[in-house]
Design an enzyme around this catalytic site. Sequence first.
Site, PDB file in Angstrom:
ATOM      1  N   ARG A  22      61.007  42.672  30.498  1.00  0.00           N
ATOM      2  CA  ARG A  22      61.013  43.286  29.171  1.00  0.00           C
ATOM      3  C   ARG A  22      61.146  44.812  29.195  1.00  0.00           C
ATOM      4  O   ARG A  22      61.695  45.393  28.272  1.00  0.00           O
ATOM      5  CB  ARG A  22      59.785  42.851  28.355  1.00  0.00           C
ATOM      6  CG  ARG A  22      59.809  41.350  28.055  1.00  0.00           C
ATOM      7  CD  ARG A  22      58.765  40.920  27.030  1.00  0.00           C
ATOM      8  NE  ARG A  22      59.065  41.368  25.695  1.00  0.00           N
ATOM      9  CZ  ARG A  22      58.503  42.401  25.109  1.00  0.00           C
ATOM     10  NH1 ARG A  22      57.589  43.112  25.741  1.00  0.00           N
ATOM     11  NH2 ARG A  22      58.837  42.745  23.883  1.00  0.00           N
ATOM     12  N   GLY A  54      57.529  36.515  13.952  1.00  0.00           N
ATOM     13  CA  GLY A  54      57.772  37.949  14.024  1.00  0.00           C
ATOM     14  C   GLY A  54      56.566  38.860  13.936  1.00  0.00           C
ATOM     15  O   GLY A  54      56.713  40.072  14.044  1.00  0.00           O
ATOM     16  N   TYR A  98      64.189  46.084  27.089  1.00  0.00           N
ATOM     17  CA  TYR A  98      63.870  46.748  25.817  1.00  0.00           C
ATOM     18  C   TYR A  98      63.059  48.036  25.985  1.00  0.00           C
ATOM     19  O   TYR A  98      62.556  48.569  24.994  1.00  0.00           O
ATOM     20  CB  TYR A  98      63.046  45.826  24.902  1.00  0.00           C
ATOM     21  CG  TYR A  98      63.407  44.378  24.883  1.00  0.00           C
ATOM     22  CD1 TYR A  98      64.612  43.935  24.346  1.00  0.00           C
ATOM     23  CD2 TYR A  98      62.520  43.413  25.375  1.00  0.00           C
ATOM     24  CE1 TYR A  98      64.928  42.591  24.303  1.00  0.00           C
ATOM     25  CE2 TYR A  98      62.834  42.057  25.333  1.00  0.00           C
ATOM     26  CZ  TYR A  98      64.044  41.659  24.805  1.00  0.00           C
ATOM     27  OH  TYR A  98      64.340  40.320  24.763  1.00  0.00           O
ATOM     28  N   CYS A 136      65.699  44.655  44.291  1.00  0.00           N
ATOM     29  CA  CYS A 136      66.601  45.667  44.835  1.00  0.00           C
ATOM     30  C   CYS A 136      67.398  46.352  43.743  1.00  0.00           C
ATOM     31  O   CYS A 136      68.622  46.219  43.690  1.00  0.00           O
ATOM     32  CB  CYS A 136      67.531  45.016  45.851  1.00  0.00           C
ATOM     33  SG  CYS A 136      66.681  44.782  47.390  1.00  0.00           S
ATOM     34  N   TYR A 179      57.181  35.808  26.150  1.00  0.00           N
ATOM     35  CA  TYR A 179      58.488  36.275  26.630  1.00  0.00           C
ATOM     36  C   TYR A 179      58.426  36.926  28.013  1.00  0.00           C
ATOM     37  O   TYR A 179      59.190  37.837  28.308  1.00  0.00           O
ATOM     38  CB  TYR A 179      59.125  37.230  25.605  1.00  0.00           C
ATOM     39  CG  TYR A 179      59.225  36.622  24.221  1.00  0.00           C
ATOM     40  CD1 TYR A 179      60.089  35.548  23.989  1.00  0.00           C
ATOM     41  CD2 TYR A 179      58.443  37.076  23.165  1.00  0.00           C
ATOM     42  CE1 TYR A 179      60.176  34.966  22.726  1.00  0.00           C
ATOM     43  CE2 TYR A 179      58.520  36.494  21.907  1.00  0.00           C
ATOM     44  CZ  TYR A 179      59.389  35.446  21.691  1.00  0.00           C
ATOM     45  OH  TYR A 179      59.460  34.870  20.456  1.00  0.00           O
ATOM     46  N   GLU A 226      56.668  30.486  11.901  1.00  0.00           N
ATOM     47  CA  GLU A 226      56.940  30.190  13.311  1.00  0.00           C
ATOM     48  C   GLU A 226      56.476  31.318  14.230  1.00  0.00           C
ATOM     49  O   GLU A 226      57.281  31.983  14.872  1.00  0.00           O
ATOM     50  CB  GLU A 226      58.447  29.998  13.504  1.00  0.00           C
ATOM     51  CG  GLU A 226      59.005  28.856  12.708  1.00  0.00           C
ATOM     52  CD  GLU A 226      60.526  28.760  12.792  1.00  0.00           C
ATOM     53  OE1 GLU A 226      61.031  27.652  12.634  1.00  0.00           O
ATOM     54  OE2 GLU A 226      61.190  29.795  13.011  1.00  0.00           O
ATOM     55  N   PRO A 227      55.173  31.557  14.306  1.00  0.00           N
ATOM     56  CA  PRO A 227      54.708  32.616  15.197  1.00  0.00           C
ATOM     57  C   PRO A 227      54.788  32.200  16.658  1.00  0.00           C
ATOM     58  O   PRO A 227      54.415  31.073  17.010  1.00  0.00           O
ATOM     59  CB  PRO A 227      53.246  32.820  14.766  1.00  0.00           C
ATOM     60  CG  PRO A 227      52.849  31.539  14.117  1.00  0.00           C
ATOM     61  CD  PRO A 227      54.077  30.865  13.607  1.00  0.00           C
ATOM     62  N   ARG A 252      55.016  35.107  19.584  1.00  0.00           N
ATOM     63  CA  ARG A 252      54.373  36.228  20.284  1.00  0.00           C
ATOM     64  C   ARG A 252      52.900  36.387  19.900  1.00  0.00           C
ATOM     65  O   ARG A 252      52.059  36.591  20.765  1.00  0.00           O
ATOM     66  CB  ARG A 252      55.134  37.509  19.924  1.00  0.00           C
ATOM     67  CG  ARG A 252      54.777  38.700  20.778  1.00  0.00           C
ATOM     68  CD  ARG A 252      55.364  39.988  20.187  1.00  0.00           C
ATOM     69  NE  ARG A 252      56.769  39.915  19.896  1.00  0.00           N
ATOM     70  CZ  ARG A 252      57.735  40.242  20.747  1.00  0.00           C
ATOM     71  NH1 ARG A 252      57.442  40.680  21.943  1.00  0.00           N
ATOM     72  NH2 ARG A 252      58.999  40.146  20.397  1.00  0.00           N
TER      73      ARG A 252
HETATM   74  N1  LLP Z   1      61.554  31.662  14.893  1.00  0.00           N
HETATM   75  C1  LLP Z   1      62.796  32.015  15.267  1.00  0.00           C
HETATM   76  C2  LLP Z   1      63.935  31.365  14.637  1.00  0.00           C
HETATM   77  C3  LLP Z   1      62.985  32.987  16.247  1.00  0.00           C
HETATM   78  O1  LLP Z   1      64.221  33.338  16.602  1.00  0.00           O
HETATM   79  C4  LLP Z   1      61.861  33.599  16.869  1.00  0.00           C
HETATM   80  C5  LLP Z   1      62.029  34.601  17.911  1.00  0.00           C
HETATM   81  C6  LLP Z   1      60.581  33.185  16.455  1.00  0.00           C
HETATM   82  C7  LLP Z   1      60.459  32.221  15.461  1.00  0.00           C
HETATM   83  C8  LLP Z   1      59.317  33.750  17.056  1.00  0.00           C
HETATM   84  O2  LLP Z   1      59.169  35.097  16.831  1.00  0.00           O
HETATM   85  P1  LLP Z   1      57.810  35.844  17.298  1.00  0.00           P
HETATM   86  O3  LLP Z   1      56.694  35.372  16.416  1.00  0.00           O
HETATM   87  O4  LLP Z   1      57.582  35.476  18.713  1.00  0.00           O
HETATM   88  O5  LLP Z   1      58.118  37.274  17.123  1.00  0.00           O
HETATM   89  N2  LLP Z   1      62.681  38.165  23.917  1.00  0.00           N
HETATM   90  C9  LLP Z   1      62.219  39.072  22.885  1.00  0.00           C
HETATM   91  C10 LLP Z   1      61.830  38.324  21.630  1.00  0.00           C
HETATM   92  C11 LLP Z   1      62.926  37.506  21.041  1.00  0.00           C
HETATM   93  C12 LLP Z   1      62.485  36.760  19.821  1.00  0.00           C
HETATM   94  C13 LLP Z   1      63.519  35.795  19.414  1.00  0.00           C
HETATM   95  N3  LLP Z   1      63.170  34.970  18.319  1.00  0.00           N
HETATM   96  C14 LLP Z   1      61.062  39.897  23.426  1.00  0.00           C
HETATM   97  O6  LLP Z   1      60.695  39.735  24.588  1.00  0.00           O
HETATM   98  O7  LLP Z   1      60.536  40.747  22.705  1.00  0.00           O
END
Ligand code: LLP
Length: 441
Positions: free
Chosen positions: A334, A249, A338, A365, A394, A294-295, A297
């Site tokens: 995206r 996150g 969003y 289209c 993503y 769990e990074p 992004r």
């Molecule tokens: N762990 C779990 C259980 C998750 O559901 C996620 C993301 C992550 C780790 C990784 O999170 P990050 O570090 O990438 O923020 N499609 C959306 C993002 C959806 C994220 C879903 N879960 C976007 O394009 O912003």
Amino acid sequence: MNFRKTLKINSLGHLEIGGADCVTLAKTFGTPLYVFDEEYIRTMMRVYRDTIEEEYGGNGLVLYASKAFSCTAMYAIAKSEQIGVDVVSGGELYTAMQADFPAANIYMHGNNKLPREISYALDCKVGTIVVDAFTEADLIEEEAAKRGMVQEVLIRINPGVEAHTHAYVQTAKPDSKFGFSVDSGAAEVITKYVLSKKHLRLKGYHCHIGSQIFEKQSFVLAVQKNLAFVAKIKQKLGFEASELNMGGGFGVWYAEGDAMLPPEGYRTYLSALIAAVKQNCAEYGLRLPRILIEPGRSIVGEAGVTLYTVGAVKEIAGLRKYVAIDGGMFDNPRYCLYQSKYTALLANRAAEPCTELVSLAGKCCESGDLIGVDMNLPEAHPGDLIAVLTTGAYNYSMASNYNRNFIPPAVLVKDGKGEYIIKPQTYADLVRNDVIPDRLK
Ligand code: LLP
């Protein structure tokens, strides 16, 4: 503009990523093209890994959340950096296995894992499955019993922490399809249930409070709530969690207004989280658990740019100027999903000042097919090269063949040289699984 280390403008006025000239990349590989800087990805993985090593005695593991960008090369990089991965489907697991990723360091997620995905995960000997439903506990138990094995599991809990981010990517609100609520008592009930299973070994808990979060306090609060729950369960059920997975996150820079942290800056999120774990464990008299994060992004987002060629330019007098590119919502949905903000540059004239506000339009289209509105650019002409920044996470992973456009290929840059990690699609790929029933012939 304040650039990332991975990006620079060279003496020709061209944008470079990881030392590779984007104009040369576009000539060599064509557009649209996803480009990733390997060094940036590795640096981010190391920052997280080293923080756990140095500030927590190595008692933990970084899991790359591969939903951000999944392809065999990404698992190969994660493997060589000796971190783990989180997978969220049979498809991501299969991709990891194709890259010979060590199964013991794979965590399997999902709020509705299919029976065939659970069975496949056990066949692959995936290290840990994160249970997110009673039925899943039953299925894993059944499959593990069949194989005469015991499966290590975590339970996904919902600590009820609201992170300040876009509503669609908040996952720990009371109303969520993910996890078992701590506050409602559901998390305690599933704990008892999992502990009663002979072929499951419960290690602890997982939570993920959302994505694109900049406030450290959200993570600290989640740690507090999780450890209060761990302490309560220890007291009530005699089970003391030995593992705490805090999910991903951490936010990244997309456009003006977002914080831009150097890779080392991400250490502070983890430091705050580790300090909160230590403090709360001391207060509750708990053993320090193994910590996982769990990074996704933050590892791959800013490592990527997408290159496009400008086609039609349309000015609607007094209203708006559309600069159309050879990509769109099929390679980056995206903005449509969003209203995400992006920064675009003219990669072949990157040193020129921005003089216009334009909407970057895709070629699909539908009118909503935009990469962004009111983007600052120099005057763009057909044939110019556009780079959209921070598209590593993503984008490819959410791409589609909408309008039967090709999902662009991806190139990994190392020492100024690009190589395919995902090859271009062909028209034949688009019809590969199509069938015309005899009666229609
Ligand atoms: N762990 C779990 C259980 C998750 O559901 C996620 C993301 C992550 C780790 C990784 O999170 P990050 O570090 O990438 O923020 N499609 C959306 C993002 C959806 C994220 C879903 N879960 C976007 O394009 O912003």
